[in-house]
Design an enzyme around this catalytic site. Sequence first.
Site, PDB file in Angstrom:
ATOM      1  N   HIS A  70      -7.501  18.761  -2.233  1.00 26.15           N
ATOM      2  CA  HIS A  70      -8.295  18.819  -3.449  1.00 26.15           C
ATOM      3  C   HIS A  70      -8.545  20.267  -3.875  1.00 26.15           C
ATOM      4  O   HIS A  70      -8.531  21.190  -3.057  1.00 26.15           O
ATOM      5  CB  HIS A  70      -9.615  18.087  -3.243  1.00 26.15           C
ATOM      6  N   GLU A  72     -11.222  21.853  -4.813  1.00 31.92           N
ATOM      7  CA  GLU A  72     -12.375  22.506  -4.192  1.00 31.92           C
ATOM      8  C   GLU A  72     -12.018  23.017  -2.800  1.00 31.92           C
ATOM      9  O   GLU A  72     -12.384  24.139  -2.421  1.00 31.92           O
ATOM     10  CB  GLU A  72     -13.551  21.524  -4.068  1.00 31.92           C
ATOM     11  N   CYS A  98     -15.409  14.773  -4.938  1.00 34.88           N
ATOM     12  CA  CYS A  98     -15.439  13.575  -4.095  1.00 34.88           C
ATOM     13  C   CYS A  98     -16.425  13.815  -2.954  1.00 34.88           C
ATOM     14  O   CYS A  98     -16.904  14.940  -2.731  1.00 34.88           O
ATOM     15  CB  CYS A  98     -14.040  13.269  -3.562  1.00 34.88           C
ATOM     16  N   CYS A 101     -15.292  16.562  -0.404  1.00 32.03           N
ATOM     17  CA  CYS A 101     -15.435  17.908  -0.967  1.00 32.03           C
ATOM     18  C   CYS A 101     -16.908  18.284  -1.090  1.00 32.03           C
ATOM     19  O   CYS A 101     -17.281  19.438  -0.854  1.00 32.03           O
ATOM     20  CB  CYS A 101     -14.729  18.009  -2.315  1.00 32.03           C
TER      21      CYS A 101
END
Length: 148
Positions: A70, A72, A98, A101
Amino acid sequence: MERISWNEYFMAQSQLLALRSTCTRLTVGATIVRDKRIIAGGYNGSIAGGDHCIDEGCYVVDNHCIRTIHAEMNALLQCAKFGVPTADADIYVTHFPCLQCCKALIQAGIKTVYYAEDYKNHPYALELFQRAGVKTEQVNCRQVVLKD
């Protein structure tokens, strides 16, 4: 001409990063900022040198593509790789983080999560942010037009 705000500026950086995404399901960009200075950026995609979803298709398990990192996490890992502290920094993300994260951002010491779009905002993520004292703020962005 009216100048864009800092929040719009940093979110525009995240939107630009999202254009580098190799995920075919959702493109996400993230920019980590401290004292109005960009310290890292990331987008969702495969590990360096790995197969990309745009080339090989998504590797979906339990409705999640496990091929990608992801945005992040990519930004946080960039800081870790180059020894850049993340404590008390802010992050600008094109989509609400999410749950995984969210936990990583808390552990990294991020103090504010700015996001452009809601995306499956998990109630436990909101609870964890609140407990950790991490502020969340949705940023309404106008479309930034580049001129020739």
